[in-house]
Design an enzyme around this catalytic site. Structure first.
Site, PDB file in Angstrom:
ATOM      1  N   GLY A  38      68.851  49.961 -55.789  1.00  9.96           N
ATOM      2  CA  GLY A  38      68.905  51.224 -55.035  1.00  9.96           C
ATOM      3  C   GLY A  38      69.007  50.986 -53.541  1.00  9.96           C
ATOM      4  O   GLY A  38      68.438  51.734 -52.744  1.00  9.96           O
ATOM      5  N   HIS A  70      87.868  38.831 -56.759  1.00  6.75           N
ATOM      6  CA  HIS A  70      87.380  39.558 -55.573  1.00  6.75           C
ATOM      7  C   HIS A  70      86.979  38.513 -54.532  1.00  6.75           C
ATOM      8  O   HIS A  70      85.812  38.186 -54.354  1.00  6.75           O
ATOM      9  CB  HIS A  70      86.181  40.424 -55.947  1.00  6.75           C
TER      10      HIS A  70
HETATM   11  O1  TXD Z   1      83.410  45.146 -54.305  1.00  5.61           O
HETATM   12  C1  TXD Z   1      82.324  44.617 -54.598  1.00  5.61           C
HETATM   13  N1  TXD Z   1      82.014  44.342 -55.866  1.00  5.61           N
HETATM   14  C2  TXD Z   1      81.344  44.286 -53.484  1.00  5.61           C
HETATM   15  C3  TXD Z   1      79.955  44.013 -54.024  1.00  5.61           C
HETATM   16  C4  TXD Z   1      81.366  45.270 -52.385  1.00  5.61           C
HETATM   17  C5  TXD Z   1      80.294  45.305 -51.513  1.00  5.61           C
HETATM   18  C6  TXD Z   1      78.982  44.663 -51.797  1.00  5.61           C
HETATM   19  N2  TXD Z   1      78.984  43.798 -52.940  1.00  5.61           N
HETATM   20  C7  TXD Z   1      77.705  43.275 -53.445  1.00  5.61           C
HETATM   21  O2  TXD Z   1      76.898  44.314 -54.003  1.00  5.61           O
HETATM   22  C8  TXD Z   1      76.834  42.627 -52.418  1.00  5.61           C
HETATM   23  O3  TXD Z   1      77.331  41.354 -52.053  1.00  5.61           O
HETATM   24  C9  TXD Z   1      75.527  42.561 -53.170  1.00  5.61           C
HETATM   25  O4  TXD Z   1      75.544  41.457 -54.045  1.00  5.61           O
HETATM   26  C10 TXD Z   1      75.549  43.861 -53.996  1.00  5.61           C
HETATM   27  C11 TXD Z   1      74.675  44.953 -53.435  1.00  5.61           C
HETATM   28  O5  TXD Z   1      75.022  45.209 -52.116  1.00  5.61           O
HETATM   29  P1  TXD Z   1      74.065  46.193 -51.248  1.00  5.61           P
HETATM   30  O6  TXD Z   1      74.672  46.305 -49.891  1.00  5.61           O
HETATM   31  O7  TXD Z   1      73.758  47.430 -52.021  1.00  5.61           O
HETATM   32  O8  TXD Z   1      72.751  45.300 -51.140  1.00  5.61           O
HETATM   33  P2  TXD Z   1      71.252  45.804 -50.832  1.00  5.61           P
HETATM   34  O9  TXD Z   1      71.273  46.982 -49.925  1.00  5.61           O
HETATM   35  O10 TXD Z   1      70.488  44.575 -50.465  1.00  5.61           O
HETATM   36  O11 TXD Z   1      70.751  46.318 -52.264  1.00  5.61           O
HETATM   37  C12 TXD Z   1      70.509  45.427 -53.319  1.00  5.61           C
HETATM   38  C13 TXD Z   1      69.308  45.969 -54.065  1.00  5.61           C
HETATM   39  C14 TXD Z   1      68.009  45.925 -53.236  1.00  5.61           C
HETATM   40  O12 TXD Z   1      67.461  47.223 -53.136  1.00  5.61           O
HETATM   41  C15 TXD Z   1      67.113  44.973 -54.007  1.00  5.61           C
HETATM   42  O13 TXD Z   1      65.738  45.322 -53.973  1.00  5.61           O
HETATM   43  C16 TXD Z   1      67.670  45.139 -55.405  1.00  5.61           C
HETATM   44  O14 TXD Z   1      69.084  45.149 -55.217  1.00  5.61           O
HETATM   45  N3  TXD Z   1      67.291  44.088 -56.315  1.00  5.61           N
HETATM   46  C17 TXD Z   1      67.080  44.287 -57.622  1.00  5.61           C
HETATM   47  N4  TXD Z   1      67.209  45.415 -58.344  1.00  5.61           N
HETATM   48  C18 TXD Z   1      66.910  45.282 -59.656  1.00  5.61           C
HETATM   49  N5  TXD Z   1      66.515  44.123 -60.253  1.00  5.61           N
HETATM   50  C19 TXD Z   1      66.382  43.002 -59.526  1.00  5.61           C
HETATM   51  N6  TXD Z   1      65.963  41.862 -60.116  1.00  5.61           N
HETATM   52  C20 TXD Z   1      66.678  43.050 -58.140  1.00  5.61           C
HETATM   53  N7  TXD Z   1      66.649  42.126 -57.141  1.00  5.61           N
HETATM   54  C21 TXD Z   1      67.036  42.785 -56.036  1.00  5.61           C
END
Ligand code: TXD
Length: 311
Positions: free
Chosen positions: A11, A178
């Site tokens: 989130g 990607h």
């Molecule tokens: O086109 C695409 N596929 C890419 C993907 C485009 C942009 C970003 N891309 C990737 O998406 C980026 O490199 C990251 O690997 C993910 C998520 O990016 P975001 O900017 O949303 O990262 P955040 O803001 O850090 O959110 C990640 C959340 C954060 O709230 C953590 O607490 C949570 O992931 N998190 C988890 N959630 C559930 N379960 C576990 N184990 C967990 N660990 C961390």
């Protein structure tokens, strides 16, 4: 008809925007799941979004949770769990940490939402969607990676910025992994059906292709901490909507290829028909020799990162 249920695993920056967009499109009730230390954040975002509804008039519920049982029975799962890049990092640098997270997520999604359509966003995308597939055992048509929709959208945006014409009328596709080796299929790009090669010089088109490949890193550098989230979120919502409303959209997605485009056993960006059956079909077409060799190059990059998963 009972409302659908969309569970967002992660989130953060993208997850919060996914929740907003899903609610505004009334795709279904939304659960934002995150780890316990981020439970306050997702509960807060959910409450804030609940308070947005009177302005938008969208009667769906949004809740936040760090308890996997709250995703039970979800129709769609969108996974952003993981860390994003910092300046100077390649997407592949995230593998070590995000692979461990994806294994945990896949195990829980299999337990609590075994019939969901799963859209993976976490990077390195092509390896993360593969990891989910291997760990969850889901059918290939119920798992897809979001990347091509974003990369093609970026290509479209740059063409519209270059020509000054409406983004609505720019169509194009970006195939492959990607990453820096992604493959813009420029010969098929048009503005209102007019080939872009008749509108933009080869030199400018090359710059636009290069900027498309580097677009993620450009934003990471500007932010200094984190990566793009508005366009990635919208790109994934388009895919979720096509599934939930059986729209049969044809969107470049990381789908499992079993021979298509000469790819066998890997998820890679290809034109995919998304409907109520999930990834219903990969639309194969004849690539020119130069395009095929570019696709083979990007496949090598995907194979390398997938190989490092050990799955
Ligand atoms: O086109 C695409 N596929 C890419 C993907 C485009 C942009 C970003 N891309 C990737 O998406 C980026 O490199 C990251 O690997 C993910 C998520 O990016 P975001 O900017 O949303 O990262 P955040 O803001 O850090 O959110 C990640 C959340 C954060 O709230 C953590 O607490 C949570 O992931 N998190 C988890 N959630 C559930 N379960 C576990 N184990 C967990 N660990 C961390």
């Amino acid at each position: 008809m009972a409302k659908k249920k969309i569970a967002l695993i992660g989130g953060g920056q993208i997850g919060g925007n996914l929740a907003l967009l899903a609610a505004q499109k009334e795709l279904g009730n939304v659960v934002i799941f995150d780890i316990p230390k981020a439970e306050g954040m997702v509960k807060g975002k959910a409450l804030d979004l609940m308070q947005l509804r009177p302005h938008d008039g969208h009667d769906v519920t949004i809740t936040g949770s760090s308890n996997y049982s709250d995703i039970s029975g979800a129709d769609v799962i969108i996974i952003t769990a993981g860390i994003p890049r910092k300046p100077g990092m390649d997407r592949e640098d995230l593998l070590g940490i995000n692979l461990g997270i994806m294994k945990d997520v896949a195990t829980n999604v299999k337990e609590y939402a075994p019939n969901a359509f799963v859209i993976v966003i976490s990077n390195p995308l092509d390896a993360m969607v593969y990891a989910f597939y291997k760990v969850s055992g889901f059918d290939k048509n119920k798992i897809v990676g979001m990347a091509g929709a974003l990369d093609s959208g970026r290509f479209r945006a740059f063409i519209a910025m270059e020509t000054g014409y409406s983004v609505q009328d720019v169509t194009c596709m970006v195939l492959g992994g990607h990453g820096d080796t992604m493959v813009p299929i420029t010969r098929l790009a048009t503005v209102g059906g007019v080939p872009v090669t008749d509108l933009i010089s080869p030199e400018r088109l090359k710059k636009i292709e290069d900027r498309t490949r580097a677009a993620g890193g450009e934003i990471v550098k500007l932010f200094g901490n984190g990566s793009a989230f508005y366009a990635p979120a919208q790109s994934a919502i388009e895919m979720a909507e096509s599934y939930l409303r059986d729209k049969k959209r044809v969107i470049p997605c990381a789908s499992l290829c079993e021979g298509e485009f000469g790819v066998d056993g890997y998820f890679i960006g290809v034109p995919s028909v998304i409907g109520s059956g999930g990834v219903e079909k990969v639309l194969e077409f004849t690539l020119r020799d130069d395009e095929q060799s570019e696709l083979n190059k990007t496949l090598d990059a995907v194979k390398k990162t997938v190989g490092e998963t050990g799955l």
